[in-house]
Design a protein around this motif. Sequence first.
Motif, PDB file in Angstrom:
ATOM      1  N   SER A  19      40.611  42.501  45.569  1.00 44.54           N
ATOM      2  CA  SER A  19      39.294  41.965  45.263  1.00 44.54           C
ATOM      3  C   SER A  19      38.746  42.737  44.074  1.00 44.54           C
ATOM      4  O   SER A  19      39.006  43.934  43.922  1.00 44.54           O
ATOM      5  N   LEU A  20      37.989  42.059  43.235  1.00 47.30           N
ATOM      6  CA  LEU A  20      37.401  42.714  42.079  1.00 47.30           C
ATOM      7  C   LEU A  20      36.131  43.453  42.468  1.00 47.30           C
ATOM      8  O   LEU A  20      35.389  43.020  43.349  1.00 47.30           O
ATOM      9  N   LEU A  21      35.858  44.550  41.764  1.00 47.98           N
ATOM     10  CA  LEU A  21      34.650  45.326  41.951  1.00 47.98           C
ATOM     11  C   LEU A  21      34.048  45.573  40.576  1.00 47.98           C
ATOM     12  O   LEU A  21      34.696  46.152  39.704  1.00 47.98           O
ATOM     13  N   PHE A  22      32.828  45.094  40.363  1.00 50.90           N
ATOM     14  CA  PHE A  22      32.129  45.298  39.096  1.00 50.90           C
ATOM     15  C   PHE A  22      31.153  46.450  39.275  1.00 50.90           C
ATOM     16  O   PHE A  22      30.356  46.457  40.206  1.00 50.90           O
ATOM     17  N   CYS A  23      31.190  47.426  38.377  1.00 49.65           N
ATOM     18  CA  CYS A  23      30.387  48.647  38.528  1.00 49.65           C
ATOM     19  C   CYS A  23      29.488  48.849  37.319  1.00 49.65           C
ATOM     20  O   CYS A  23      29.912  48.662  36.186  1.00 49.65           O
ATOM     21  N   GLU A  24      28.275  49.262  37.586  1.00 50.85           N
ATOM     22  CA  GLU A  24      27.365  49.734  36.550  1.00 50.85           C
ATOM     23  C   GLU A  24      27.125  51.203  36.847  1.00 50.85           C
ATOM     24  O   GLU A  24      26.662  51.561  37.930  1.00 50.85           O
TER      25      GLU A  24
ATOM     26  N   MET B 167      37.054  47.387  38.708  1.00 52.30           N
ATOM     27  CA  MET B 167      38.056  47.997  39.567  1.00 52.30           C
ATOM     28  C   MET B 167      38.590  46.937  40.517  1.00 52.30           C
ATOM     29  O   MET B 167      38.128  45.809  40.516  1.00 52.30           O
ATOM     30  N   ARG B 168      39.573  47.319  41.321  1.00 56.19           N
ATOM     31  CA  ARG B 168      40.116  46.398  42.311  1.00 56.19           C
ATOM     32  C   ARG B 168      40.410  47.152  43.594  1.00 56.19           C
ATOM     33  O   ARG B 168      40.693  48.343  43.579  1.00 56.19           O
ATOM     34  N   SER B 169      40.304  46.430  44.693  1.00 51.40           N
ATOM     35  CA  SER B 169      40.629  47.031  45.976  1.00 51.40           C
ATOM     36  C   SER B 169      42.138  47.209  46.075  1.00 51.40           C
ATOM     37  O   SER B 169      42.904  46.503  45.435  1.00 51.40           O
TER      38      SER B 169
END
Length: 125
Positions: free
Chosen positions: A48-53, A40-42
């Motif tokens: 900013s990138l957001l990596f999710c598990e 995802m991104r802000s």
Amino acid sequence: MFGYGLNLVACGPLDDGKLERITAGANIFTGAGKRSDAVMRSKGFISSLLFCEIKTHRTSLLASVPYRFPDVYQVSKDVVGAVAQVQKTAHKAQRLVSGELHRHYRDDGAPTDIEVSTARPDWCW
């Protein structure tokens, strides 16, 4: 996981594609590939990138037996594994973008109007 003290930032999908993304391909220079359940991104002029598990409601957050009796429990292996996976993904992404702005491209190579920066990974617990 969201908890006390979390600095909430509005986020959305990286683009119109799937949330699950391959973030680093496997090759002889970078090693094993990495896939995030969601990238995802802000929301902002520069994202900013957001990596999710993602874990289901059936995933145990704590170990089933106490670490220390009577009531001290460890974090489950599923949570520890997810944290380790996100750490490695963020590390590889940071090496690739090295604090610079990067334009996002579609799968066919066409540029989008999205620019992202991953200067310092942060944690959401």
